[in-house]
Motif scaffolding. Structure first.
Motif, PDB file in Angstrom:
ATOM      1  N   UNK A   7       0.861  -1.266   0.038  1.00 55.90           N
ATOM      2  CA  UNK A   7       0.038  -0.045  -0.039  1.00 55.90           C
ATOM      3  C   UNK A   7       0.826   1.126  -0.163  1.00 55.90           C
ATOM      4  N   UNK A   8       2.008   1.335   0.901  1.00 55.67           N
ATOM      5  CA  UNK A   8       2.976   2.186   0.932  1.00 55.67           C
ATOM      6  C   UNK A   8       3.373   2.632  -0.478  1.00 55.67           C
ATOM      7  N   UNK A   9       3.801   1.424  -0.982  1.00 57.40           N
ATOM      8  CA  UNK A   9       4.330   1.402  -2.630  1.00 57.40           C
ATOM      9  C   UNK A   9       3.335   2.110  -3.556  1.00 57.40           C
ATOM     10  N   UNK A  10       2.124   1.563  -3.441  1.00 58.79           N
ATOM     11  CA  UNK A  10       1.040   2.358  -4.254  1.00 58.79           C
ATOM     12  C   UNK A  10       0.894   3.835  -4.153  1.00 58.79           C
ATOM     13  N   UNK A  11       0.745   4.234  -2.729  1.00 58.95           N
ATOM     14  CA  UNK A  11       0.487   5.456  -2.135  1.00 58.95           C
ATOM     15  C   UNK A  11       1.813   6.421  -2.763  1.00 58.95           C
ATOM     16  N   UNK A  12       3.051   5.881  -2.890  1.00 61.01           N
ATOM     17  CA  UNK A  12       4.231   6.659  -3.157  1.00 61.01           C
ATOM     18  C   UNK A  12       4.273   6.737  -4.547  1.00 61.01           C
ATOM     19  N   UNK A  13       3.743   5.666  -5.294  1.00 64.38           N
ATOM     20  CA  UNK A  13       3.621   5.886  -6.840  1.00 64.38           C
ATOM     21  C   UNK A  13       2.411   6.849  -7.197  1.00 64.38           C
ATOM     22  N   UNK A  14       1.532   6.896  -6.515  1.00 63.09           N
ATOM     23  CA  UNK A  14       0.168   7.529  -6.783  1.00 63.09           C
ATOM     24  C   UNK A  14       0.696   8.964  -6.692  1.00 63.09           C
ATOM     25  N   UNK A  15       1.125   9.225  -5.659  1.00 66.33           N
ATOM     26  CA  UNK A  15       2.018  10.584  -5.028  1.00 66.33           C
ATOM     27  C   UNK A  15       2.862  11.120  -6.183  1.00 66.33           C
ATOM     28  N   UNK A  16       3.906  10.334  -6.450  1.00 70.95           N
ATOM     29  CA  UNK A  16       4.849  10.523  -7.734  1.00 70.95           C
ATOM     30  C   UNK A  16       4.177  11.095  -8.830  1.00 70.95           C
TER      31      UNK A  16
END
Length: 273
Positions: free
Chosen positions: A111-120
């Motif tokens: 989830x953190x990776x997804x959030x980071x990817x979405x934020x990026x």
């Protein structure tokens, strides 16, 4: 009911009862002496000597003790088995908890990776939108400056009434009025093409023309250069594709050509006043 039959105490009671019944059966048996005097062993037990009574009771007590020692060992064995089973279940539960914790950690990491990817992605989208806005602003500013007098005019005859001359007139503008119908990338490419070699052409015409009209030196070109610097400063925030796109525009070349124009005093009105 099944557990009742398997309980050690139950079998201890059964064995104890069997011993008492066996003793009762033995006591009821008769024996006869040489004088044909027959009587039960229980009767003989009651009139026996104390040591004989003690030996008999000790035999029964030893049998009972042996039975209940077995029951005790059996109970301890069951308790140990229960403890081992409890430990096994505890280890199994801890293993399941550990696996659940690991699954949760992996899930949170995903989830953190997804959030980071979405934020990026959102940051890259904002950077791309800002890039397009700044590029369009640069092109519009150059075009507007050209309509307001940022241009060079040369003739092999004198000028009269502005840029009118009886001779052949050569005019150079940084802007292009046709950029409104072009994409941003096309407009930037066209600007780079116009600037390529412009300095050398202007230099030659300034020294060979009969008459020329030069633009007033102001903050227009320095503003263009500052806009280009601001655009180049956003490259680190762009996605790889947009960063490559910005690199292909070669804005640094445009900036260098503008700086050369700005640094050449002969191209500006104040230099000849």
């Amino acid at each position: 009911m099944n557990r009742f039959w398997k309980h050690p105490v139950f079998w201890g009671v059964v064995a104890t009862s069997a011993i008492f019944l066996f003793g009762l059966w033995i006591g009821m048996q008769e024996f006869c002496t040489a004088a044909d005097d027959c009587k039960s062993k229980y009767s003989a037990f009651l009139v026996a000597r104390p040591n004989e009574i003690g030996d008999t009771l000790a035999g029964f007590a030893g049998a009972l003790a042996f039975v209940w020692i077995i029951v005790t060992v059996w109970l301890q064995s069951q308790e140990l088995s229960a403890q081992r089973e409890e430990l096994r279940l505890t280890r199994l539960e801890m293993k399941e908890q550990r696996e659940a914790t690991q699954d949760m950690a992996r899930s949170m990491s995903a989830q953190a990776t997804i959030f980071e990817a979405e934020a990026r992605q959102r940051e890259e989208d904002r950077a791309e939108a800002l890039l397009n806005e700044n590029l369009r602003s640069l092109i519009v500013a150059i075009d507007e400056a050209s309509t307001k007098g940022l241009g060079w005019h040369f003739s092999n005859d004198v000028f009269f009434e502005g840029t009118i001359s009886n001779g052949e007139v050569h005019s150079y503008y940084l802007g292009d009025q046709g950029t409104a119908t072009k994409t941003i990338d096309e407009a930037v490419l066209e600007l780079r093409r116009r600037l390529r070699g412009t300095h050398d052409h202007l230099w030659e015409l300034v020294h060979t023309s009969v008459d020329f009209i030069l633009p007033q030196r102001d903050d227009s070109v320095p503003d263009f250069i500052r806009k280009i610097d601001a655009i180049l400063a956003t490259q680190d925030k762009l996605s790889p594709s947009q960063s490559e796109r910005l690199t292909r525009m070669r804005l640094q070349d445009i900036k260098s050509e503008m700086a050369k124009l700005m640094e050449t005093k002969e191209f500006w009105l104040e230099a000849v006043q």
